[in-house]
Design an enzyme around this catalytic site. Structure first.
Site, PDB file in Angstrom:
ATOM      1  N   TRP A 100       0.827  -1.208   0.000  1.00 18.22           N
ATOM      2  CA  TRP A 100       0.000   0.000   0.000  1.00 18.22           C
ATOM      3  C   TRP A 100       0.862   1.259   0.000  1.00 18.22           C
ATOM      4  O   TRP A 100       0.523   2.242  -0.649  1.00 18.22           O
ATOM      5  CB  TRP A 100      -0.976   0.000   1.169  1.00 18.22           C
ATOM      6  CG  TRP A 100      -1.949  -1.133   1.094  1.00 18.22           C
ATOM      7  CD1 TRP A 100      -2.053  -2.193   1.951  1.00 18.22           C
ATOM      8  CD2 TRP A 100      -2.933  -1.364   0.067  1.00 18.22           C
ATOM      9  NE1 TRP A 100      -3.045  -3.044   1.531  1.00 18.22           N
ATOM     10  CE2 TRP A 100      -3.595  -2.572   0.394  1.00 18.22           C
ATOM     11  CE3 TRP A 100      -3.321  -0.667  -1.085  1.00 18.22           C
ATOM     12  CZ2 TRP A 100      -4.629  -3.092  -0.410  1.00 18.22           C
ATOM     13  CZ3 TRP A 100      -4.333  -1.182  -1.875  1.00 18.22           C
ATOM     14  CH2 TRP A 100      -4.973  -2.378  -1.540  1.00 18.22           C
ATOM     15  N   ASP A 167      -1.806   6.643   6.342  1.00 16.45           N
ATOM     16  CA  ASP A 167      -2.829   5.708   5.880  1.00 16.45           C
ATOM     17  C   ASP A 167      -3.081   4.710   7.016  1.00 16.45           C
ATOM     18  O   ASP A 167      -2.238   3.881   7.311  1.00 16.45           O
ATOM     19  CB  ASP A 167      -2.322   4.992   4.618  1.00 16.45           C
ATOM     20  CG  ASP A 167      -3.281   3.904   4.128  1.00 16.45           C
ATOM     21  OD1 ASP A 167      -4.338   3.694   4.750  1.00 16.45           O
ATOM     22  OD2 ASP A 167      -2.954   3.261   3.095  1.00 16.45           O
ATOM     23  N   LYS A 191     -12.188  -2.049   6.556  1.00 14.72           N
ATOM     24  CA  LYS A 191     -11.365  -2.923   7.405  1.00 14.72           C
ATOM     25  C   LYS A 191     -11.841  -2.848   8.858  1.00 14.72           C
ATOM     26  O   LYS A 191     -11.989  -3.842   9.517  1.00 14.72           O
ATOM     27  CB  LYS A 191      -9.895  -2.532   7.316  1.00 14.72           C
ATOM     28  CG  LYS A 191      -9.367  -2.382   5.886  1.00 14.72           C
ATOM     29  CD  LYS A 191      -8.671  -3.614   5.382  1.00 14.72           C
ATOM     30  CE  LYS A 191      -8.448  -3.609   3.874  1.00 14.72           C
ATOM     31  NZ  LYS A 191      -7.609  -2.536   3.356  1.00 14.72           N
TER      32      LYS A 191
END
Ligand code: PLP
Length: 354
Positions: A100, A167, A191
């Site tokens: 990511w 993030d 999530k």
């Protein structure tokens, strides 16, 4: 039968949240209308949006500190570009801790120069780099708090003189931190907060408006703030369900309350990985994620037996990401301790059989 859901994302939500959300789909608040067939400008929905925004700031301890919470679309992946559009003038520093992070770097590079302050790519991202410098003349520093795929998590964030962007898609609301050390926090809902379709963005307002580029309206945090996170039609169901999860979390004692549960789950999971000779952990111990535990079988011959046993025990979603292989147990806020107990039981049963 309800399964033990270890899915990495989209992931488990509290049962009571699912129930309330499903009721609202049919008849919202005894209005005779569904939540998803009313105007987002109606008072009923504006109240939901405002409550969700306020709860996010309250739970993070950021009320009255110059932050605004937004519920946007396009996933965390859109934030990779949006952060750069709003903050990148000349150069930014990125910490590269996994897939990511790499994607966030790739998008920012479209706009301008990016410097990787450190990377753990050479070790397939099984640890978090430490002791790197962040140049104080850069526009911002970007990091990924929890590396969902590799199962590592930043425990101590660097001292940073420039705006810090994080993030937090896979560990938002999971542990107590001084959240005011960050200037932008973003997290895809799917999530640890709600269904896919919305992304929480928490922005410190005073870092905005400093770049010279023209920012398209939909990419401009200032416009979203001005419009109360209603620049265009928001994803009403995802926002409502996220709000329900935030209420659930507040009732449990907020982040301080859930942190205790998350620590119990992680301790149990990792002690089995360490004590059971059939398994080995993937991530370096000191950097292990409390949300995603990554591990492998020492002997792949046991794969079929283990997976049959998992299935029989109603355990779902523990397959590892293709770039790591093996297994990954995602232990997000809504996962009960009993699910980790069930998984650990299967692992120790395998040991007694082998
Ligand atoms: C899942 C994930 C993303 C991607 O989120 P999307 O909402 O699918 O764009 C980004 N960062 C992290 C850390 C993630 O776990």
């Amino acid at each position: 039968m309800k399964k033990h859901n270890f899915s990495a994302g989209p992931s488990i939500l509290p049962q009571e949240v699912l129930l309330k959300a499903s009721e609202a789909i049919i008849d919202f608040d005894n209005s005779g209308l569904s939540l998803i067939e009313i105007s987002h400008r109606s008072k009923a929905f504006v109240d939901i949006m405002e409550k969700a925004r306020a709860l996010a700031l309250e739970l993070l301890g950021l009320e009255g500190k110059g932050y605004k919470a937004l519920f946007l679309q396009g996933g965390a992946s859109t934030q990779f570009l949006m952060v750069a559009m709003n903050l990148l003038e000349k150069r930014a520093g990125y910490l590269n801790t996994g897939a990511w992070s790499q994607k966030s770097i790739k998008e920012a590079k479209i706009l301008d120069d990016i410097y990787e302050v450190a990377s753990s790519a050479e070790a397939n991202f099984n640890y978090i780099p430490k002791g790197y410098d962040i140049p104080s003349d850069y526009d911002y520093f970007h990091c990924t708090s929890n590396n969902t795929i590799f199962g590592t998590q930043i425990k101590a964030f660097p001292k940073c003189d420039i705006p810090m962007v994080c993030d937090m898609s896979s560990d938002i609301f999971s542990r107590q931190l001084d959240y005011s050390q960050f200037d932008i926090i973003y997290a895809g809902a799917q999530k640890n907060m709600g269904p896919a379709g919305t992304t929480l963005v928490v922005v410190k307002e005073d870092i905005l408006g400093k770049v010279s580029r023209k920012i398209p309206s939909i990419m401009d945090y200032k416009i979203h703030i001005k419009q109360g996170s209603m620049f265009n039609t928001p994803p009403v169901f995802a926002v409502y369900t996220s709000m329900l999860t935030l209420e659930w979390l507040k009732d449990l004692g907020g982040i301080a309350g859930i942190e205790i549960e998350n620590e119990k789950k992680a301790r149990l999971m990792y002690s089995e990985i360490d004590l059971n000779p059939l398994f080995k952990g993937f991530a370096m111990k000191e950097d292990r994620s409390e949300m995603n535990a990554t591990f492998n079988l020492v002997n792949d011959n046991l794969k079929d037996t283990f997976e049959t046993m998992l299935k029989e025990a109603g355990i779902s979603g523990v397959n590892g990401h293709r770039s790591v292989g093996g297994y990954r147990a995602s232990m997000y806020n809504a996962l009960p301790l009993d699910s980790v107990k069930a998984l650990v039981e299967v692992m120790s049963e395998l040991e007694s059989k082998a």
